[in-house]
Design a protein around this motif. Structure first.
Motif, short mmCIF file in Angstrom:
data_model
loop_
_atom_site.label_atom_id
_atom_site.label_comp_id
_atom_site.label_asym_id
_atom_site.label_seq_id
_atom_site.Cartn_x
_atom_site.Cartn_y
_atom_site.Cartn_z
N LYS A 183 4.51 12.22 -0.62
CA LYS A 183 4.31 13.44 0.18
C LYS A 183 5.43 14.44 -0.13
N ARG A 216 2.65 1.72 -3.37
CA ARG A 216 1.70 2.13 -4.40
C ARG A 216 1.38 3.63 -4.28
N ILE A 217 1.12 4.05 -3.07
CA ILE A 217 0.77 5.46 -2.85
C ILE A 217 1.96 6.35 -3.16
N VAL A 219 0.85 -1.20 0.00
CA VAL A 219 0.00 0.00 0.00
C VAL A 219 0.89 1.25 0.00
N PRO A 257 4.32 10.45 -12.12
CA PRO A 257 3.67 11.05 -13.27
C PRO A 257 2.81 12.24 -12.84
N LEU A 277 2.58 7.14 -6.83
CA LEU A 277 1.66 8.09 -7.46
C LEU A 277 1.61 9.43 -6.74
N HIS A 278 1.56 9.38 -5.42
CA HIS A 278 1.36 10.62 -4.66
C HIS A 278 2.31 10.72 -3.48
N LEU A 295 -0.22 15.38 -14.49
CA LEU A 295 -1.05 15.83 -15.60
C LEU A 295 -0.57 17.21 -16.00
#
Ligand SMILES: Cc1cc2nc3c(=O)[nH]c(=O)nc-3n(C[C@H](O)[C@H](O)[C@H](O)COP(=O)(O)OP(=O)(O)OC[C@H]3O[C@@H](n4cnc5c(N)ncnc54)[C@H](O)[C@@H]3O)c2cc1C
Ligand code: FES
Lengths: 505, 386
Positions: free
Chosen positions: B47, B40-41, B37, B77, B44-45, B79
């Motif tokens: 801190k 995975r976090i 977990v 990644p 992507l995100h 946007l």
């Protein structure tokens, strides 16, 4: 002398209600939360002119002011009833499968019986009997069953819980099949299966029966300002009672001494001593990661093997530049599907194939405060497990999310045509988003899969470490009402023991 | 030896118990799940990101692009259009500022941040004048909702940029080019003079290479003899360049004054707010001019801020609370510093605080006294919970 009497890890529903109850019960309590805001799932966020409810669709178990039910009593005891405004919903839900049925159930037992008896006249008797069964099974589940279990006498159990004994652990599908002929009728009455995350043939009847009755008799509710208002109110009550809270402060380790808890270390390295720890984090995280000596929790880990990671959700939070009436919406809660077959719908939650069933909740139907006048907020959701997302590479994540959102919108537009053109703000939550904010494995939103084998009446309590308690969706039913109650119940049992000890000394 | 479980009288109980035993056979203890977990976090995100400045590119006299790489391996990644919040220590003060990523999301090896020096600024002069290759920096992960949303933004996109506001625009353009998206993109870019134009050459190249892109430059203080469009980006210019507007989505990113001005001009063209997306840009420049600021309070009025259980300090009513906290050695999590992300949320225990419209507060936050400290102004002595 310990720093605190109790430390609560996590300010989700279970953690907040436990913390408030402990502090109000006279125990000096520290509440630790890794995010900067209380609530866990019970939160909201703002985009542009809109405020989006993250998780609460309908609050059950509250009852009216005149006829308060269990949850209102819990809120009273936590000192929050007067701090929030509850908004009564007048419809249970709309259930719509184009070409098959489009029906809206009112929020009352008699209304449901009447509406369904008009639609399915030949099954009118069975409908009445079924709703009666939902009522008695609710009473038995909450009152008679715990008493009977305490008695230790199988005859008491048989005598006082006749309906639970016969139906409680049957699958909802089996009970529906016993009562009804029309598959459409079964599907309509089983509409709430999605709130438990399991299809009717795996969902214990007592879970669905209790849920249906709790919403119908005690009404479904919204909270003005969303569930965040309640989370803020609980925190306020905690602070008023003299509690200590730290935000942006995750617990890193639960420290033990001689098999019992002794302290909690935070991510910033502070160590606070205490005798009691209530963890609102998942049991998986609590025993496998937070506990300093995981070997203490051998039983718990053995027990994990008999459980399966629960479902998460894929949610579109939308601000729409039109009113619910413009969209033809009368009910806030709309179950929309292209098939009445819940098993097929559920099967799609395991991958990225087109979803077959979803829930469109338009909060503005009841609560006009979350969007500017003339506009609405809505959440469009389908169940999805975290697992399929494991194989999505980080750089594919956004594209996957947008592509699946398109499919979900297309599904809902079967019943609410062209709402896409009204989208002014949109935010997408995937199982990975849930994982990020809830820190649950697979982004699970209701804990483990709530199958018959998971039912509280089937399981034995596993309590491997003295003074370590769990409160939340991982040790009981998921959802708002159950987790608020679980937190309060854990606190009550800690306080009971504390007081007996205190008296003996 | 315990006797029979009384629950055996419940239909289905024994079956469920034996089901549990079966499940144990092919179940797991989830021992590796917490680490999975977290991994995975973090992918992507995260801190925080550790970053190294690999290059400093001179864009204009006042603008530098800091090329940032990760010593830990890949970068998460993002946007096109999103920002990171960059943490720095200037004059002994730990603070931060958000900057849009100007490189393409497809360039996974680095993030480019393009920083323009603000005259009265605290951080941007430091970043532009002092940061050298090899410097270590920390940031948040990429965030924000200012990006091209394929669900409802459509295929006809207009971007009004001013100054460094072109940073998110060029990232969007590079992204559209790399993914060959079926959209049209019209960048209307306001600068003071032609030597102030950031990414001038890069934009010309992109425009030559791609049919989807149109760039219109507008100079507000043109040098003598400048031939092209001059003045401000106003309703007349927008209508002239973009009619018909009815299916277009407009992004707006510039200095605060430009955002306010162009927002109003767009409204004059009849463009509905719904299809206008304005990027946040810091706290209001003059909070005392906002609706709700009391006539009786001056921005220079001295107030005492008490941080519950920790200490107190003096500041002025006109200084955003977050800035004052940082100057006095307190740390509060933050990212957008513009009222939107809510990470800097603090509770006001007593006293009066002004929250301008930038503060995207939750309804119940207002009721229970929570504010976004990056855009909160203490009008009286206050006590806060940090
Ligand atoms: C999402 C986002 C993306 C951004 N992207 C970019 C980018 O790509 N490139 C870029 O160059 N910039 C970008 N910015 C702006 C950037 O974050 C900084 O605001 C800018 O660099 C100025 O920082 P500073 O410390 O130099 O100025 P600051 O010290 O923050 O001052 C900025 C202005 O505010 C005024 N001010 C300062 N303190 C106060 C006060 N107490 N009360 C009232 N006014 C005050 C100053 O006088 C000045 O005019 C972005 C901002 C946001 C929110
Ligand atoms: S830092 Fe984002 S709201 Fe204050």
């Amino acid at each position: 002398m310990k720093d605190f009497d109790a430390i609560v890890i996590g300010a989700g529903n279970g953690g907040l209600s436990a913390a408030v109850a402990l502090q109000r019960g006279g125990m000096q309590t520290l509440l630790l939360e890794r995010h900067n805001i209380p609530g866990g799932c019970a939160t909201s966020f703002v985009r542009g002119d809109y405020e989006f409810e993250v998780a609460l669709h309908q609050l059950s178990g509250l009852g009216t002011e005149k006829q308060p039910a269990v949850l209102r009593h819990v809120f009273d005891s936590l000192g929050v009833t007067d701090k929030v405004t509850f908004i009564e919903e007048h419809h249970l839900y709309r259930y719509a499968v184009p070409g098959v049925i489009d029906i809206t159930l009112p929020a009352s037992v008699s209304g449901i019986v009447q509406t369904l008896s008009t639609e399915f006249p030949e099954e009118a008797d069975a409908i009445q009997k079924f709703m009666d069964l939902c009522e008695v099974i609710t009473l038995e589940t909450y009152m008679a069953l715990p008493n009977a279990r305490r008695s230790g006498d199988p005859d008491v159990l048989k005598r006082n819980c006749r309906n639970f004994v016969k139906y409680g652990l049957k699958s909802t599908q089996d009970v529906m099949d016993e009562f009804f002929i029309s598959p459409v009728l079964k599907a309509v009455l089983g509409g709430y299966w999605g709130y438990a995350g399991q299809p009717l043939d795996r969902l214990p009847f007592s879970d669905l029966g209790v849920m249906l009755y709790a919403y119908a008799a005690m009404k479904p509710w919204h909270i003005e300002g969303g569930s965040q208002a309640l989370s803020n109110a609980l925190l306020e009550s905690f602070l008023e009672a003299g509690g200590d809270v730290r935000f942006n402060c995750g617990a890193e380790k639960i420290l033990t001494e001689g098999g019992g808890v002794s302290a909690v270390r935070t991510e910033h390295g502070d160590v606070f001593t205490c005798n009691q720890v209530v963890s609102n984090a998942s049991s998986v995280l609590t025993y496998n990661q937070l506990l300093d000596r995981p070997e203490l929790a051998k039983n718990a880990r053995e027990d994990f093997k008999s459980r399966r990671m629960g479902v998460s959700g894929f949610v579109l939070y939308m601000g729409l530049d039109c009113t619910p009436e413009d969209l033809g919406l009368e009910a806030a809660t709309n179950f929309i599907a292209t098939t009445i077959d819940d098993k097929q719908q559920y099967a799609r939650s395991k991958g990225f194939e087109d979803p077959l069933g979803c829930l469109f909740t338009c909060y503005t139907v009841g609560d006009k405060t979350m969007a500017p006048q003339g506009k609405s907020v809505a959440a469009l959701m389908c169940l999805q497990y975290g697992e399929p997302w494991d194989s999505i590479a980080p750089e594919e994540y956004a594209a996957t999310k947008f592509a699946y959102a398109e499919k979900l919108i297309a599904l809902a537009e079967n019943v609410i045509p062209n709402f896409r053109q009204h989208i002014e703000e949109i935010e997408i939550g995937t199982p990975v988003t849930m994982m990020r904010y809830l820190n649950t494995p697979g982004g699970a939103i209701y804990g483990f899969d709530q199958t018959i084998a998971e039912h509280g009446a089937v399981r034995d309590r596993v309590r491997p470490v003295d003074g370590l308690h769990l409160a939340g969706s991982w040790t009981g039913m998921g959802g708002f009402q159950p987790t608020y109650q679980a937190g309060a119940a854990v606190a009550a049992s800690i306080l009971r023991k504390q007081n007996t000890k205190g008296n003996a000394a | 030896m315990t006797g029979m479980d009384i629950r055996s009288v419940i239909d289905g109980f024994d079956a469920a118990r034996s089901r549990i035993e079966d499940m144990v056979q092919d179940g797991q203890d989830f021992a590796d799940v917490p680490a999975k977990v977290a991994g995975r976090i973090n992918a992507l995100h995260p801190k925080r990101l550790n970053l190294v400045v690999s290059d400093v590119i001179v864009e204009t006299a006042t603008t530098r692009t800091l090329r940032l790489t990760s010593p830990d391996g890949g970068l998460p990644p993002f946007l096109a259009g999103q920002y990171v919040n960059l943490f720095v220590t200037v004059d002994g003060v730990n603070t931060s500022r958000p900057y849009a990523i100007s490189s393409a999301p497809q360039d996974r090896g680095h993030y480019d941040l393009t920083v323009r020096k603000i005259g009265q600024g605290f951080v941007s002069p430091y970043l532009v004048d002092q940061i050298q290759p090899g410097a270590h920096l920390t940031s948040t992960g990429p965030m924000g909702s200012f990006y091209v949303n394929p669900i409802h933004h459509g295929r006809d996109l207009v971007f009004l940029a001013g100054g460094s506001g072109v940073a998110p625009a060029i990232s969007m353009i590079r992204d559209i080019a790399a993914r060959q998206l079926p959209v049209r993109f019209h960048l209307i870019y306001g600068s003071r003079r032609s030597d102030d134009v950031i990414f001038d050459a890069a934009l010309r190249d992109l425009e030559d290479q791609h049919d989807f892109l149109t760039v219109t430059r507008v100079m507000s203080e043109p040098e003598a003899g400048y031939k092209d469009r001059t003045g401000f980006i106003d309703a007349a210019l927008i209508s002239d360049l973009c009619t018909p507007l009815d299916r277009k989505t407009v992004y707006l990113c510039g200095p605060p004054a430009m955002n306010t001005f162009c927002g109003a001009e767009l409204r004059k063209t009849g463009m509905p707010d719904k299809r206008v997306h304005i990027e946040a840009n810091g706290p209001p420049v003059a909070p005392q001019l906002r609706e709700g600021w009391p006539d009786t309070t001056s921005v220079d009025q001295s107030v005492t801020v008490t941080v519950s259980g920790r200490g107190s300090f003096q500041t002025t009513a006109g200084e955003p609370l977050l800035n004052a906290l940082e100057r006095n050695g307190y740390e509060a999590e933050n990212a957008c510093r513009s009222g939107e992300c809510s990470l800097c949320r603090v509770k006001v225990l007593s006293g009066e605080v002004f929250s301008p419209s930038e503060a995207k507060l939750r309804q119940s936050d207002r009721r229970f006294g929570w504010v976004h400290s990056c855009v909160a102004y203490p009008l009286s002595d206050i006590e806060i919970l940090l």
